[in-house]
Design an enzyme around this catalytic site. Structure first.
Site, mmCIF file in Angstrom:
data_model
loop_
_atom_site.group_PDB
_atom_site.id
_atom_site.type_symbol
_atom_site.label_atom_id
_atom_site.label_comp_id
_atom_site.label_asym_id
_atom_site.label_seq_id
_atom_site.Cartn_x
_atom_site.Cartn_y
_atom_site.Cartn_z
ATOM 1 N N VAL A 145 19.597 28.326 6.515
ATOM 2 C CA VAL A 145 19.368 26.929 6.153
ATOM 3 C C VAL A 145 17.936 26.550 6.510
ATOM 4 O O VAL A 145 17.477 26.800 7.630
ATOM 5 C CB VAL A 145 20.355 25.994 6.904
ATOM 6 C CG1 VAL A 145 19.998 24.531 6.673
ATOM 7 C CG2 VAL A 145 21.787 26.265 6.474
ATOM 8 N N ALA A 186 14.414 25.860 10.614
ATOM 9 C CA ALA A 186 15.389 26.653 9.867
ATOM 10 C C ALA A 186 16.315 27.363 10.850
ATOM 11 O O ALA A 186 16.034 27.418 12.049
ATOM 12 C CB ALA A 186 14.673 27.677 8.992
ATOM 13 N N LYS A 187 17.397 27.871 10.364
ATOM 14 C CA LYS A 187 18.293 28.664 11.212
ATOM 15 C C LYS A 187 19.148 29.530 10.321
ATOM 16 O O LYS A 187 19.408 29.183 9.166
ATOM 17 C CB LYS A 187 19.199 27.741 12.036
ATOM 18 C CG LYS A 187 19.756 28.389 13.282
ATOM 19 C CD LYS A 187 18.748 28.309 14.406
ATOM 20 C CE LYS A 187 19.273 28.813 15.727
ATOM 21 N NZ LYS A 187 18.365 28.453 16.817
ATOM 22 N N GLY A 188 19.597 30.659 10.854
ATOM 23 C CA GLY A 188 20.471 31.542 10.087
ATOM 24 C C GLY A 188 21.617 32.027 10.943
ATOM 25 O O GLY A 188 21.561 31.949 12.172
#
Ligand code: GLU
Length: 416
Positions: free
Chosen positions: A60, A105-107
């Site tokens: 995201v 962001a992050k995953g």
């Protein structure tokens, strides 16, 4: 209680308060309440026994207003899109509060890394990277390690990306091994950042560093490093709390010896240089500094009243619930909020990205000196902001971050 523990709700509530103070218009609020990109991938991977399994992964990008997306990738069985969304937004605020030219962001990949072999983890990482590849890049989105991912994971991502584009691109991820474009000081950076802001807080409150009593929750990369560096700097680390127990020594623990004890026995308990103590009790020891550096939601309305620290330095993401915040404020505890307190990691990630792009590497003294400058300057800005708006440090950090991001959006305007 369930409401109190929802991280998405907690960050929305804080966002709204900060937005009210800034008089942010509804349009900007709408933009910043939603993520800019959300990618979901279902990735088939062959397991060691020959079976095929399909894993689900997310990446995201919350906001790219101030620069490429930045934030870790976590591997855990209970990862959800909602959680990744909340963490991506938190990265936007974290990068902005220390003024890095990154968005948030992050995953995450839903898997249980403890049940997977190294080969299986490598195949999951590479296939996940291949699926989100069009959205990655030093100018687009730059992942980093997070829960259950490490230098090796970053090396695989860097290699997969590089194979696809046809040349080695080290700046596509940070938190890499030193020999592959990683930065000196990166692994210690989050714990070091915690110590730097704690030193600033002590000074501000007129408290001495020498002998200042510290309780640290979590003896991993963040808590373990913070404890080690603080002990070296003359603080007295009186208790360390871990998932399976806690140790206490009113005269100060030998942190290096505790580290060895844990490596040998697998636990911090039964340490010859201290006594076992109940973890809940350890959290409520009288001390100058409490560093929650383990996981989210550990300071809640149930236990906040019992905390007897002068300063709380949030090494973990989201350790304090909004209900607990009110109690801490009534008790006049000086809270250094997570987005500032643990921003040392992403700050040295930024240095890593800069060094990779320059192809010129700095020595450790330079890294640590620059980290200190960034942390100290923005700590002071947060404190000034708290005074100006008459709010607590957490809301002040949110106001400072939101102001910077909103300003970037206004300057850029809306592309139509
Ligand atoms: N995962 C870390 C964090 O939550 C580091 C992110 C980064 O270095 O990009 O701050």
């Amino acid at each position: 209680m369930e409401q109190e523990l929802n991280p998405w709700r907690a960050s929305e509530a804080r966002f709204d308060i900060a937005a009210d103070h800034l008089g942010l218009d509804e349009g900007l609020r709408k933009i910043l309440r939603t993520s800019s990109k959300e990618i979901t991938v279902h990735i088939p991977v062959q397991l060691d026994d020959g079976r095929l399994e399909v894993f689900t992964g997310y990446r995201v990008l919350h906001s790219g207003a101030r620069g490429p997306g930045k934030g870790g990738i976590r591997f855990a069985p209970d990862v959800t899109l909602d959680e990744v969304r909340a963490l991506a937004a938190a990265m936007t605020w974290k990068c902005a509060v220390v003024n890095l030219p990154f968005g948030g962001a992050k995953g995450g990949v839903i898997c249980n890394p403890h049940l997977l072999s190294l080969g299986e983890l490598e195949r999951i990482t590479r296939r996940y990277t291949a699926e989100i590849l069009p959205f990655l890049g030093p100018e687009r989105d730059v992942p980093a390690p997070d829960m259950n991912t490490n230098e090796q994971t970053m090396a695989w991502i860097m290699d997969t990306y590089s194979m696809h584009v046809g040349c080695t691109v080290t700046a596509v991820v940070t938190g890499k091994p030193l020999d592959l474009g990683g930065s000196r000081g990166r692994s210690e950076a989050t714990g070091r950042g915690c110590m730097i802001v704690t030193q600033e807080a002590l000074q501000l409150l007129g408290l001495k560093q020498e002998g200042a009593r510290v309780v640290v929750q979590g003896f991993g990369n963040v808590g373990g490093t913070a404890a080690k560096l603080m002990a070296q700097a003359g603080f007295k680390v009186i208790s360390i709390i871990e998932i399976d127990g806690a140790v206490y020594n009113p005269n100060g623990l030998d942190v290096e010896a505790l580290w060895k004890h844990r490596a040998e026995t697998g636990s911090i308990t039964n340490f010859p240089g201290g006594e076992n103590i109940d973890p809940g009790e350890a959290m409520c020891l009288e001390c100058e500094v409490f560093v929650p550096a383990a996981r989210e939601n550990v300071i809640t309305s149930m236990n906040a009243a019992g905390i007897r620290a002068r300063i709380i330095c949030e090494g973990a993401n989201g350790p304090t619930t909004p209900a607990a915040d009110e109690i801490l404020q009534d008790k006049d505890i000086f809270v250094i909020p997570d987005i500032l307190a643990n921003a040392g990691g992403v700050t040295v990630s930024y240095f890593e990205w800069v060094q990779d792009r320059q192809g010129f590497f700095w020595n450790e003294d330079m890294i640590n000196q620059r980290l200190k400058e960034v942390m100290v300057e923005n700590f002071r800005r947060v404190v000034d902001c708290a005074k100006k708006y008459k709010v607590d440090n957490r809301i002040a950090a949110n106001i400072l971050a939101l102001d910077r991001v909103a300003f970037a959006i206004k300057l850029r305007g809306i592309y139509a």
